[in-house]
Write a protein that holds these residues in place. Sequence first.
Motif, PDB file in Angstrom:
ATOM      1  N   VAL A  43       0.852  -1.187   0.000  1.00 17.34           N
ATOM      2  CA  VAL A  43       0.000   0.000   0.000  1.00 17.34           C
ATOM      3  C   VAL A  43       0.889   1.238   0.000  1.00 17.34           C
ATOM      4  O   VAL A  43       2.060   1.174   0.347  1.00 17.34           O
ATOM      5  CB  VAL A  43      -0.939   0.025   1.237  1.00 17.34           C
ATOM      6  N   LYS A  44       0.316   2.367  -0.376  1.00 21.13           N
ATOM      7  CA  LYS A  44       1.053   3.626  -0.399  1.00 21.13           C
ATOM      8  C   LYS A  44       0.960   4.278   0.972  1.00 21.13           C
ATOM      9  O   LYS A  44      -0.112   4.678   1.415  1.00 21.13           O
ATOM     10  CB  LYS A  44       0.483   4.557  -1.471  1.00 21.13           C
ATOM     11  N   THR A  45       2.089   4.372   1.667  1.00 20.73           N
ATOM     12  CA  THR A  45       2.126   4.938   3.009  1.00 20.73           C
ATOM     13  C   THR A  45       2.472   6.423   2.953  1.00 20.73           C
ATOM     14  O   THR A  45       2.636   6.996   1.872  1.00 20.73           O
ATOM     15  CB  THR A  45       3.148   4.178   3.860  1.00 20.73           C
ATOM     16  N   MET A  46       2.617   7.044   4.116  1.00 24.74           N
ATOM     17  CA  MET A  46       2.898   8.477   4.148  1.00 24.74           C
ATOM     18  C   MET A  46       4.201   8.816   3.427  1.00 24.74           C
ATOM     19  O   MET A  46       4.299   9.835   2.753  1.00 24.74           O
ATOM     20  CB  MET A  46       2.927   8.989   5.591  1.00 24.74           C
ATOM     21  N   VAL A  47       5.224   7.987   3.593  1.00 24.08           N
ATOM     22  CA  VAL A  47       6.460   8.150   2.831  1.00 24.08           C
ATOM     23  C   VAL A  47       6.597   6.947   1.909  1.00 24.08           C
ATOM     24  O   VAL A  47       6.309   5.814   2.307  1.00 24.08           O
ATOM     25  CB  VAL A  47       7.699   8.294   3.746  1.00 24.08           C
ATOM     26  N   TYR A  48       7.022   7.181   0.692  1.00 22.01           N
ATOM     27  CA  TYR A  48       6.981   6.124  -0.319  1.00 22.01           C
ATOM     28  C   TYR A  48       8.035   6.412  -1.387  1.00 22.01           C
ATOM     29  O   TYR A  48       8.448   7.556  -1.591  1.00 22.01           O
ATOM     30  CB  TYR A  48       5.593   6.053  -0.949  1.00 22.01           C
ATOM     31  N   PRO A  49       8.511   5.378  -2.083  1.00 20.97           N
ATOM     32  CA  PRO A  49       9.530   5.586  -3.122  1.00 20.97           C
ATOM     33  C   PRO A  49       8.971   6.357  -4.316  1.00 20.97           C
ATOM     34  O   PRO A  49       7.750   6.481  -4.484  1.00 20.97           O
ATOM     35  CB  PRO A  49       9.925   4.156  -3.522  1.00 20.97           C
ATOM     36  N   GLU A  50       9.878   6.840  -5.135  1.00 27.07           N
ATOM     37  CA  GLU A  50       9.458   7.517  -6.360  1.00 27.07           C
ATOM     38  C   GLU A  50       8.772   6.517  -7.292  1.00 27.07           C
ATOM     39  O   GLU A  50       9.257   5.388  -7.465  1.00 27.07           O
ATOM     40  CB  GLU A  50      10.666   8.124  -7.073  1.00 27.07           C
ATOM     41  N   PRO A  51       7.662   6.881  -7.909  1.00 24.83           N
ATOM     42  CA  PRO A  51       6.995   5.975  -8.846  1.00 24.83           C
ATOM     43  C   PRO A  51       7.933   5.577  -9.988  1.00 24.83           C
ATOM     44  O   PRO A  51       8.592   6.424 -10.590  1.00 24.83           O
ATOM     45  CB  PRO A  51       5.815   6.807  -9.361  1.00 24.83           C
TER      46      PRO A  51
ATOM     47  N   MET B 135       3.989  16.797   0.394  1.00 21.63           N
ATOM     48  CA  MET B 135       5.201  16.059   0.755  1.00 21.63           C
ATOM     49  C   MET B 135       4.855  14.625   1.152  1.00 21.63           C
ATOM     50  O   MET B 135       5.537  13.682   0.737  1.00 21.63           O
ATOM     51  CB  MET B 135       5.922  16.757   1.914  1.00 21.63           C
ATOM     52  N   PHE B 136       3.815  14.453   1.948  1.00 18.91           N
ATOM     53  CA  PHE B 136       3.413  13.130   2.428  1.00 18.91           C
ATOM     54  C   PHE B 136       2.115  12.704   1.748  1.00 18.91           C
ATOM     55  O   PHE B 136       1.356  13.536   1.272  1.00 18.91           O
ATOM     56  CB  PHE B 136       3.221  13.159   3.948  1.00 18.91           C
ATOM     57  N   ASP B 137       1.870  11.396   1.732  1.00 21.35           N
ATOM     58  CA  ASP B 137       0.630  10.897   1.138  1.00 21.35           C
ATOM     59  C   ASP B 137      -0.418  10.684   2.230  1.00 21.35           C
ATOM     60  O   ASP B 137      -0.154  10.020   3.239  1.00 21.35           O
ATOM     61  CB  ASP B 137       0.876   9.585   0.397  1.00 21.35           C
ATOM     62  N   ALA B 138      -1.615  11.216   2.017  1.00 26.36           N
ATOM     63  CA  ALA B 138      -2.651  11.205   3.053  1.00 26.36           C
ATOM     64  C   ALA B 138      -3.628  10.051   2.929  1.00 26.36           C
ATOM     65  O   ALA B 138      -4.399   9.799   3.862  1.00 26.36           O
ATOM     66  CB  ALA B 138      -3.429  12.519   3.008  1.00 26.36           C
ATOM     67  N   SER B 139      -3.630   9.337   1.799  1.00 26.06           N
ATOM     68  CA  SER B 139      -4.736   8.423   1.505  1.00 26.06           C
ATOM     69  C   SER B 139      -4.908   7.322   2.550  1.00 26.06           C
ATOM     70  O   SER B 139      -5.999   7.167   3.124  1.00 26.06           O
ATOM     71  CB  SER B 139      -4.550   7.816   0.107  1.00 26.06           C
ATOM     72  N   LEU B 140      -3.884   6.520   2.820  1.00 27.68           N
ATOM     73  CA  LEU B 140      -4.005   5.436   3.797  1.00 27.68           C
ATOM     74  C   LEU B 140      -4.212   5.995   5.199  1.00 27.68           C
ATOM     75  O   LEU B 140      -5.035   5.476   5.973  1.00 27.68           O
ATOM     76  CB  LEU B 140      -2.761   4.553   3.760  1.00 27.68           C
ATOM     77  N   TYR B 141      -3.492   7.058   5.527  1.00 24.34           N
ATOM     78  CA  TYR B 141      -3.599   7.660   6.854  1.00 24.34           C
ATOM     79  C   TYR B 141      -5.023   8.118   7.127  1.00 24.34           C
ATOM     80  O   TYR B 141      -5.601   7.820   8.184  1.00 24.34           O
ATOM     81  CB  TYR B 141      -2.618   8.822   6.962  1.00 24.34           C
ATOM     82  N   GLU B 142      -5.629   8.832   6.179  1.00 24.00           N
ATOM     83  CA  GLU B 142      -6.999   9.329   6.387  1.00 24.00           C
ATOM     84  C   GLU B 142      -8.004   8.199   6.405  1.00 24.00           C
ATOM     85  O   GLU B 142      -8.989   8.234   7.157  1.00 24.00           O
ATOM     86  CB  GLU B 142      -7.359  10.346   5.296  1.00 24.00           C
ATOM     87  N   LYS B 143      -7.757   7.168   5.602  1.00 20.96           N
ATOM     88  CA  LYS B 143      -8.646   6.005   5.618  1.00 20.96           C
ATOM     89  C   LYS B 143      -8.660   5.370   7.011  1.00 20.96           C
ATOM     90  O   LYS B 143      -9.722   5.023   7.542  1.00 20.96           O
ATOM     91  CB  LYS B 143      -8.180   4.992   4.572  1.00 20.96           C
TER      92      LYS B 143
ATOM     93  N   VAL C  47     -10.053  16.761   8.505  1.00 18.76           N
ATOM     94  CA  VAL C  47      -9.677  15.737   7.537  1.00 18.76           C
ATOM     95  C   VAL C  47      -8.629  16.341   6.614  1.00 18.76           C
ATOM     96  O   VAL C  47      -8.806  17.442   6.105  1.00 18.76           O
ATOM     97  CB  VAL C  47     -10.891  15.268   6.704  1.00 18.76           C
ATOM     98  N   ALA C  48      -7.528  15.633   6.372  1.00 18.17           N
ATOM     99  CA  ALA C  48      -6.440  16.180   5.554  1.00 18.17           C
ATOM    100  C   ALA C  48      -6.872  16.319   4.107  1.00 18.17           C
ATOM    101  O   ALA C  48      -7.703  15.574   3.592  1.00 18.17           O
ATOM    102  CB  ALA C  48      -5.220  15.276   5.638  1.00 18.17           C
ATOM    103  N   GLU C  49      -6.269  17.300   3.433  1.00 11.44           N
ATOM    104  CA  GLU C  49      -6.511  17.473   2.013  1.00 11.44           C
ATOM    105  C   GLU C  49      -5.838  16.349   1.236  1.00 11.44           C
ATOM    106  O   GLU C  49      -4.835  15.802   1.639  1.00 11.44           O
ATOM    107  CB  GLU C  49      -5.940  18.818   1.546  1.00 11.44           C
ATOM    108  N   ILE C  50      -6.412  16.026   0.104  1.00  4.96           N
ATOM    109  CA  ILE C  50      -5.829  14.980  -0.734  1.00  4.96           C
ATOM    110  C   ILE C  50      -4.615  15.542  -1.463  1.00  4.96           C
ATOM    111  O   ILE C  50      -4.547  16.712  -1.811  1.00  4.96           O
ATOM    112  CB  ILE C  50      -6.873  14.460  -1.743  1.00  4.96           C
ATOM    113  N   GLU C  51      -3.661  14.673  -1.726  1.00  5.14           N
ATOM    114  CA  GLU C  51      -2.392  15.071  -2.332  1.00  5.14           C
ATOM    115  C   GLU C  51      -2.605  15.750  -3.681  1.00  5.14           C
ATOM    116  O   GLU C  51      -3.429  15.331  -4.484  1.00  5.14           O
ATOM    117  CB  GLU C  51      -1.521  13.824  -2.524  1.00  5.14           C
ATOM    118  N   THR C  52      -1.871  16.804  -3.933  1.00  2.62           N
ATOM    119  CA  THR C  52      -1.835  17.462  -5.231  1.00  2.62           C
ATOM    120  C   THR C  52      -0.421  17.410  -5.756  1.00  2.62           C
ATOM    121  O   THR C  52       0.535  17.277  -5.000  1.00  2.62           O
ATOM    122  CB  THR C  52      -2.309  18.926  -5.117  1.00  2.62           C
ATOM    123  N   PRO C  53      -0.224  17.505  -7.082  1.00  4.10           N
ATOM    124  CA  PRO C  53       1.064  17.118  -7.669  1.00  4.10           C
ATOM    125  C   PRO C  53       2.222  18.065  -7.488  1.00  4.10           C
ATOM    126  O   PRO C  53       3.351  17.632  -7.561  1.00  4.10           O
ATOM    127  CB  PRO C  53       0.722  16.961  -9.158  1.00  4.10           C
ATOM    128  N   TYR C  54       1.996  19.351  -7.288  1.00  3.67           N
ATOM    129  CA  TYR C  54       3.124  20.269  -7.279  1.00  3.67           C
ATOM    130  C   TYR C  54       3.189  21.079  -5.995  1.00  3.67           C
ATOM    131  O   TYR C  54       2.169  21.359  -5.370  1.00  3.67           O
ATOM    132  CB  TYR C  54       3.047  21.230  -8.483  1.00  3.67           C
TER     133      TYR C  54
END
Length: 629
Positions: free
Chosen positions: A495-503, A574-582, A617-624
Amino acid sequence: MVGVFILVVQGTVIAALVAFVDELLFISCLTEEIATDLGFHPGIVLSRLAFSETQRVETAPFATMSDLQTSLRPKRKKGWVDYLVQFRWIAVIFVVLPISCTIYFLIYLGDLRSEMKSYKKRQQEHDENVKKVIKRLKERDPKKDGLVCTARKPWIAVGMRNVDYKRVRHFEVDLSAFRNILEIDKERMVARVEPLVNMGQITRATVPMNLALAVVAELDDLTVGGLINGYGIEGSSHIYGLFSDTVVAYEIVLANGQLVRATREENSDLYYAIPWSQGTLGFLVAAEIKLIPIKEYMKLTYTPVKGNLKDIAQAYMDSFAPRDLDLDNPEKVPDFVEGMVYSPTEAVCMTGRYASKEEARKKGNVINNCGWWFKPWFYQHAQTALKRGEFVEYIPTREYYHRHTRSLYWEGKLILPFGDQFWFRFLFGWMMPPKVSLLKATQGEAIRNYYHENHVIQDMLVPLVKVGDALEWVHHEMEVYPIWLCPHRLFKLPVKTMVYPEPGFELQRNQGDTPYAQMYTDVGVYYVPGPILRGEVFDGAEAVCRMENWLIENHGFQPQYAVSELSEKNFWRMFDASLYEKCRRKYGAIGTFMSVYYKSKKGRKTEKEVQDAECEVAEIETPYAETDS
């Protein structure tokens, strides 16, 4: 009480006289002597002295520094806080060090008392304490009590954040009893421990068994809970990943008082969401952590590197990451790796391999008991390789694990400018280091803000191939030396966690990468920036803001123990919110535990922010990245 007051007054008067005499003697030292004593470059030590900016950088004949030269800034005017900081060492000598030493001794006695108990007795106490936590959570009235956090005082945390969330309405739960090693399971090769067990305590128990945690953070005071919920790394992280990657199972008390176990198979979403969550999904009450077999000594090779910062970065990469990408070959990859960059043109790379006592004690081998109180501070000892050339020595394993504890890396030089001198080490070195929590407790708001503006304590986690770029950025923007380098794997997880490798990193196959993990490096920036050393204007908040945006643009990460200037939008870039917010929603954390951004955000919270945070609730990740204003 009168006697105590008289002693305090006498101590203050004597300290003032000592400070005056020492200042007169100190400023009479020759520039070269001071430069040598500093251990890395001539400059102006924030707490003590000043000398010429013309000696700041020596350009080696093979170094191309034209693109690294930093512009001179306006001179900075001194204020009254500068003088408080300048003579703060008086309080450290007469107050902080004695109290620290006493606390260390009492903690040690407590650890011995715990070790004398059977594992069964420790487990019984653990179960009772968990019941108290559950009972306390159920006493909370969500309508008036505020968000839940631990009862630990704000200044006790080792991190540099202000812990401002505890300065407004909140509901405290006491976890101070959770400081026992519950079991060392040699068959499963795991240690089951409570969250307040620290690194000094765990190595004292495991190293005599020739066992150790796969990742042992260097400073004794760092706790298991902090390293899991926050960030933990060591010289073995290029093999095992971050501290949280070595955890087999978590035991968590959720917002509703339910005790759950999280592993890769059971409650796996919670298992992957816990790291970096700062305790905002539930209370960690125990963890099972991977153990590895070790030997009695560390065979350490010190290799000097000279060149420009890109040359240094490449030499550092080559020291542990074979160019043929055979990173799973133990013959090619050392057990431990560390680098220290002392100037824009000089560094030392250290690689270590476990060694038996029979090997270490062979005739001709050098054994360095670096843990003795009178020994030179480790970073200064390593620096001698720049003059001596490459050399090898054997260090007792536990002493190697905690090599940076006594000097707090090189921060000890700022705290006690003469702390590295032989006379001080011999007479008082056994009292070092001062507890970071006490240093924070004895500084007021003004000094605390002063350090945020004029001092840097940051870690930049960057892909290994971008280390050279990161070093050049730090030199141009902050000019902080020494710089600590420590590699770590960032694993490709289900799963994609808060910190994750480059795609797509696995397709690039850059040096240090494998199909299952991307190699990162912690670029540790701890000290006074060059402009401050030269007496120039430096905006610490703005520099950190630029650093954070650079990290976002380069898929890097900033550990949350540090002071952050991120807006919420950039935090979730900077961090990914999806799993954390879920998991926040699934396990009922919203409305009970504060969000990780709320907890990390700089500045005192208002009552409105408290109310808003109860359903945040955290905002969803945006690209830039967006530049913070």
